[in-house]
Design a protein around this motif. Sequence first.
Motif, PDB file in Angstrom:
ATOM      1  N   ARG A   9      -1.779 -14.505 -12.503  1.00 55.47           N
ATOM      2  CA  ARG A   9      -0.861 -14.407 -11.373  1.00 55.47           C
ATOM      3  C   ARG A   9       0.475 -13.815 -11.611  1.00 55.47           C
ATOM      4  NH1 ARG A   9       0.260 -19.333  -7.094  1.00 55.47           N
ATOM      5  NH2 ARG A   9       1.308 -18.274  -5.387  1.00 55.47           N
ATOM      6  N   THR A  10       1.046 -14.205 -12.625  1.00 57.56           N
ATOM      7  CA  THR A  10       2.479 -13.588 -12.870  1.00 57.56           C
ATOM      8  C   THR A  10       2.456 -12.160 -13.212  1.00 57.56           C
ATOM      9  OG1 THR A  10       3.227 -15.653 -14.142  1.00 57.56           O
ATOM     10  CG2 THR A  10       4.485 -13.857 -14.449  1.00 57.56           C
ATOM     11  N   ILE A  11       1.469 -11.729 -13.908  1.00 55.03           N
ATOM     12  CA  ILE A  11       1.270 -10.282 -14.258  1.00 55.03           C
ATOM     13  C   ILE A  11       1.050  -9.503 -13.096  1.00 55.03           C
ATOM     14  CG2 ILE A  11      -0.999 -10.004 -14.863  1.00 55.03           C
ATOM     15  CD1 ILE A  11      -0.044  -7.971 -16.944  1.00 55.03           C
ATOM     16  N   LEU A  12       0.392 -10.039 -11.965  1.00 53.12           N
ATOM     17  CA  LEU A  12       0.142  -9.053 -10.813  1.00 53.12           C
ATOM     18  C   LEU A  12       1.331  -9.168  -9.849  1.00 53.12           C
ATOM     19  CD1 LEU A  12      -3.538 -10.040  -9.919  1.00 53.12           C
ATOM     20  CD2 LEU A  12      -2.676  -7.886 -10.875  1.00 53.12           C
ATOM     21  N   THR A  13       1.965 -10.167  -9.981  1.00 54.21           N
ATOM     22  CA  THR A  13       3.250 -10.327  -9.198  1.00 54.21           C
ATOM     23  C   THR A  13       4.247  -9.380  -9.709  1.00 54.21           C
ATOM     24  OG1 THR A  13       2.894 -12.800  -8.612  1.00 54.21           O
ATOM     25  CG2 THR A  13       5.102 -11.941  -8.443  1.00 54.21           C
ATOM     26  N   LEU A  14       4.386  -9.342 -11.000  1.00 54.82           N
ATOM     27  CA  LEU A  14       5.226  -8.327 -11.621  1.00 54.82           C
ATOM     28  C   LEU A  14       5.016  -6.962 -11.269  1.00 54.82           C
ATOM     29  CD1 LEU A  14       6.403  -9.678 -15.210  1.00 54.82           C
ATOM     30  CD2 LEU A  14       7.847  -9.424 -13.156  1.00 54.82           C
ATOM     31  N   ILE A  15       3.632  -6.510 -11.304  1.00 54.02           N
ATOM     32  CA  ILE A  15       3.152  -5.300 -10.949  1.00 54.02           C
ATOM     33  C   ILE A  15       3.673  -4.956  -9.593  1.00 54.02           C
ATOM     34  CG2 ILE A  15       1.224  -3.866 -10.702  1.00 54.02           C
ATOM     35  CD1 ILE A  15      -0.007  -5.250 -12.888  1.00 54.02           C
ATOM     36  N   LEU A  65       5.303  -1.567 -11.184  1.00 54.68           N
ATOM     37  CA  LEU A  65       5.011  -1.212 -12.422  1.00 54.68           C
ATOM     38  C   LEU A  65       3.502  -0.648 -12.251  1.00 54.68           C
ATOM     39  CD1 LEU A  65       5.712  -4.343 -14.401  1.00 54.68           C
ATOM     40  CD2 LEU A  65       7.274  -2.297 -13.878  1.00 54.68           C
ATOM     41  N   ARG A  66       3.120   0.309 -13.466  1.00 55.15           N
ATOM     42  CA  ARG A  66       1.847   0.781 -13.677  1.00 55.15           C
ATOM     43  C   ARG A  66       1.114  -0.216 -14.661  1.00 55.15           C
ATOM     44  NH1 ARG A  66       5.304   5.464 -14.856  1.00 55.15           N
ATOM     45  NH2 ARG A  66       4.924   7.042 -13.383  1.00 55.15           N
ATOM     46  N   VAL A  67       0.011  -0.372 -14.354  1.00 55.68           N
ATOM     47  CA  VAL A  67      -0.926  -1.548 -15.056  1.00 55.68           C
ATOM     48  C   VAL A  67      -0.492  -1.554 -16.788  1.00 55.68           C
ATOM     49  CG1 VAL A  67      -2.977  -0.449 -15.121  1.00 55.68           C
ATOM     50  CG2 VAL A  67      -2.892  -3.092 -15.323  1.00 55.68           C
ATOM     51  N   GLY A  68      -0.400  -0.277 -17.228  1.00 60.14           N
ATOM     52  CA  GLY A  68      -0.252  -0.063 -18.719  1.00 60.14           C
ATOM     53  C   GLY A  68       1.158  -0.571 -19.046  1.00 60.14           C
ATOM     54  N   GLU A  69       2.051  -0.178 -18.066  1.00 64.82           N
ATOM     55  CA  GLU A  69       3.527  -0.732 -18.432  1.00 64.82           C
ATOM     56  C   GLU A  69       3.530  -2.167 -18.575  1.00 64.82           C
ATOM     57  OE1 GLU A  69       5.523   3.148 -16.343  1.00 64.82           O
ATOM     58  OE2 GLU A  69       5.444   1.317 -15.191  1.00 64.82           O
ATOM     59  N   ALA A  70       3.217  -2.907 -17.769  1.00 60.71           N
ATOM     60  CA  ALA A  70       2.973  -4.384 -17.449  1.00 60.71           C
ATOM     61  C   ALA A  70       2.600  -5.145 -18.627  1.00 60.71           C
ATOM     62  CB  ALA A  70       2.370  -4.515 -15.942  1.00 60.71           C
ATOM     63  N   VAL A  71       1.420  -4.695 -19.281  1.00 65.45           N
ATOM     64  CA  VAL A  71       0.878  -5.215 -20.247  1.00 65.45           C
ATOM     65  C   VAL A  71       1.478  -5.197 -21.642  1.00 65.45           C
ATOM     66  CG1 VAL A  71      -1.700  -5.152 -19.242  1.00 65.45           C
ATOM     67  CG2 VAL A  71      -0.629  -3.338 -21.111  1.00 65.45           C
ATOM     68  N   ARG A 116       1.504  -1.041  -6.741  1.00 62.61           N
ATOM     69  CA  ARG A 116       2.650  -0.032  -7.153  1.00 62.61           C
ATOM     70  C   ARG A 116       2.886   0.629  -5.867  1.00 62.61           C
ATOM     71  NH1 ARG A 116       5.465   3.139 -11.296  1.00 62.61           N
ATOM     72  NH2 ARG A 116       5.109   5.158 -10.888  1.00 62.61           N
ATOM     73  N   HIS A 117       1.703   1.323  -5.358  1.00 63.55           N
ATOM     74  CA  HIS A 117       1.697   2.193  -3.835  1.00 63.55           C
ATOM     75  C   HIS A 117       2.499   1.162  -2.858  1.00 63.55           C
ATOM     76  CE1 HIS A 117      -0.325   5.575  -5.692  1.00 63.55           C
ATOM     77  NE2 HIS A 117      -1.316   4.949  -5.558  1.00 63.55           N
ATOM     78  N   SER A 118       1.997  -0.066  -2.771  1.00 63.89           N
ATOM     79  CA  SER A 118       2.455  -1.030  -1.793  1.00 63.89           C
ATOM     80  C   SER A 118       3.896  -1.238  -2.106  1.00 63.89           C
ATOM     81  CB  SER A 118       1.810  -2.182  -1.760  1.00 63.89           C
ATOM     82  OG  SER A 118       0.316  -2.091  -1.700  1.00 63.89           O
ATOM     83  N   PHE A 119       4.361  -1.327  -3.109  1.00 59.20           N
ATOM     84  CA  PHE A 119       5.870  -1.626  -3.585  1.00 59.20           C
ATOM     85  C   PHE A 119       6.618  -0.616  -2.955  1.00 59.20           C
ATOM     86  CE2 PHE A 119       9.086  -0.281  -6.716  1.00 59.20           C
ATOM     87  CZ  PHE A 119      10.051  -1.378  -6.557  1.00 59.20           C
ATOM     88  N   ALA A 120       6.395   0.690  -3.146  1.00 58.07           N
ATOM     89  CA  ALA A 120       7.239   1.828  -2.775  1.00 58.07           C
ATOM     90  C   ALA A 120       6.955   2.005  -1.219  1.00 58.07           C
ATOM     91  CB  ALA A 120       6.688   3.015  -3.439  1.00 58.07           C
TER      92      ALA A 120
END
Length: 378
Positions: free
Chosen positions: A213-219, A224-230, A319-323
């Motif tokens: 949940r934390t990693i998806l929330t940060l994305i 973030l790109r998922v590769g950046e988040a991990v 990421r699209h939704s964030f922007a």
Amino acid sequence: MEYHSNESCLFVELETDGKFGVQFLSPFRQERVKQIRSIPGRQYDPIEKKWRFPANDAAVETFCQVFRNAPVEILTPEIFNSFPLFKKLRSRSDWESIRRLREHIKRKGYCGTTEKTYLGHAYRFLDFLEVPLQKVFPNHVQAYVLAMMKEDKSHIYISQAISALRFWLCEAEARKGFQRAWVHPKREKKLPTVLTTAEVIRLLDSVRNIKHRTILTLIYSSGLRVGEAVKLKRQDIDPVRKTLHIRQGKGKKDRYTVLSSKAYQLLESYLNRTNVEQFLFPSGKDTTRPIQVRSIQYVFDRAKREAGISKPVTVHTLRHSFATHLLEEGTDLRYIQELLGHASSKTTEIYTHVSIKDVRRIKSPFDRMVESTGNEDI
């Protein structure tokens, strides 16, 4: 597999008795003997010092399977007509060319994802070819592109394949005469799918594992790109300045993006329950390595189903939704470009076509018509 120049090579020919003969070029490897012994009907000829196996589907299929990562030279080209599976095998020169491609990628300093992508396209091109790589001309590249288009591959996939082949043939192999071979198909004008804020909340609420949940929330909250988040580490988090430091993102560029206060509270809760040494989100099997991107994709797909979201979305949709949500809230496009790490503003401008901020202000003429007639039953 990574090919080594001292790899023993196999030579295959169709013999007069209708069987296939196989000889090994030194250096001899005992592993090859173990592999060939798995072929049904194989026999060793101690006089000519070669192996033989029957020319039937079962034997050929096993041979091509066990030696798919070995250099194999076919001395009797006619066997391709009866057993096209042999075309899946690669000669020593093919493997040498793949090795040069890999080395050129590393010299250029490209990331591991690019290396994997380019090598994948190279292997698929070799599988498609009916001729040795040394005899490839622009018409073979064009035929390959047409084949991908007939298979309804996306514009992005085909353009990526063209870029990989151009890099391989023109740069790594220094081949001449391919100037007109690289015609990209017309770019598709597709808009990214975006989740509503309610859908984002519903999706995140459906994830019970606090790490996931934390990693998806940060994305979502930081774009973030998922590769950046991990790959995030403790030192990348700055709660005082409310920033995330993305190190060596796409294009090997560093950038800062926003750190949500609510997301940081969730991150603190996660860290209080977890012994994190290096990566914020370590792999379950090896804590010295980050969690795999594929694992996050699986978590997202499961959360999407549990949240009842039927839109065709992926982790990158967050990421699209964030922007898009930032744009709809009035954030300047230049700031969004910086937060996302886009090199060109044109890339960020796509979200102006996705945003419905101004569309919602427009009243449909149908609504006006109903209101003017007073007929609510239409």
